[in-house]
Design an enzyme around this catalytic site. Structure first.
Site, PDB file in Angstrom:
ATOM      1  N   HIS A 218      24.846  10.427  -4.308  1.00 35.30           N
ATOM      2  CA  HIS A 218      24.844  10.995  -5.664  1.00 35.30           C
ATOM      3  C   HIS A 218      24.014  10.104  -6.580  1.00 35.30           C
ATOM      4  CE1 HIS A 218      25.900  13.136  -9.152  1.00 35.30           C
ATOM      5  NE2 HIS A 218      27.146  13.438  -8.874  1.00 35.30           N
ATOM      6  N   GLY A 219      22.754  10.492  -6.778  1.00 36.92           N
ATOM      7  CA  GLY A 219      21.868   9.741  -7.669  1.00 36.92           C
ATOM      8  C   GLY A 219      21.581  10.507  -8.940  1.00 36.92           C
TER       9      GLY A 219
ATOM     10  N   TYR B 245      25.626   8.641 -12.890  1.00 40.89           N
ATOM     11  CA  TYR B 245      26.377   7.793 -11.986  1.00 40.89           C
ATOM     12  C   TYR B 245      25.553   6.559 -11.593  1.00 40.89           C
ATOM     13  CZ  TYR B 245      30.083  11.254 -11.616  1.00 40.89           C
ATOM     14  OH  TYR B 245      31.119  12.104 -11.897  1.00 40.89           O
TER      15      TYR B 245
END
Length: 226
Positions: free
Chosen positions: A52-53, A57
């Site tokens: 999850h880029g 985050y």
């Protein structure tokens, strides 16, 4: 149920601690945690892992010009900023690894800078060289960025378009800017999404006020077509 929901919202509204810069060794430790989590997921039976880029985050914060001012191996160049993805790919294999990005999403006040479009074009090309399983992009209306990613990335491209209704879902694949359109919030608000899609609607509108509320309100009480 109402009390549980209010308690859940109260927990979410707590102020986070003031952030600080991690040392190089601490970042290496976090990267190792990503590697370990990916390895354990595959060992438990998962087919792969999506890093999850996006949406403010941790990995996204390494892509921002204002949020990543590091001068060590995790700052500066694009390859340095994307070491999380590379580490997971090394651990479980590129064919089991994917990445999610959200170019120009300002959540958490992240700013990729004036060269953000170029950054994501180069990043997509670099990820393409790794041979990942797919690339997942949360698009915030920058067709120029999406076009650069599409040109640089040769593998399967998933695209979610922010704020678009059901009638807009297919616009990206129809124009060649995406191969697959994931459905998240619409599926949450429409448990019979497939039936509604085939029927041409109508669709329930997702209610953000009920998300992460701590109970079943907004999760299992959306009406179906019946």
């Amino acid at each position: 149920m109402g009390g549980n929901r209010e308690a859940g919202l109260a927990r979410l509204r707590q102020q986070p601690p003031e952030p600080r810069a991690l040392s190089t060794e601490e970042v290496r430790g976090v990267v190792d945690e990503f590697r370990n989590a990916a390895r354990r997921a595959v060992k438990a039976g998962a087919d792969g892992v999506e890093v999850h880029g996006a949406r403010g985050y941790l990995v996204h914060s390494f892509l921002g010009m204002n949020s990543n001012q590091r001068t060590d191996i995790y700052g500066g160049g694009i390859a340095n900023r994307a070491r999380f993805a590379a580490a997971v790919a090394d651990e479980i294999g590129a064919s089991r690894t994917a990445v999610r990005l959200s170019p120009f999403n300002t959540f958490g006040d992240i700013d990729e800078g004036s060269d953000g479009a170029e950054l994501y074009g180069h990043l997509a090309a670099w990820l393409d060289e790794l041979g990942l399983a797919y690339l997942h992009v949360y698009d915030f209306g920058r067709d120029d960025v999406l076009t650069q990613i599409r040109d640089a990335w040769r593998g399967p491209l998933f695209v979610i378009r922010d704020g678009r209704g059901p009638k807009d879902l297919l616009r990206a694949p129809e124009t060649g800017l995406a191969d697959i359109v994931p459905v998240g919030k619409l599926a949450l608000a429409n448990p019979d999404f497939v039936d509604r899609w085939h029927a041409g609607g109508p669709f329930n509108a997702p209610d953000p006020e009920t998300m992460f509320g701590g109970d079943d309100h907004g999760y299992t009480d959306y009406p179906d077509l019946g």
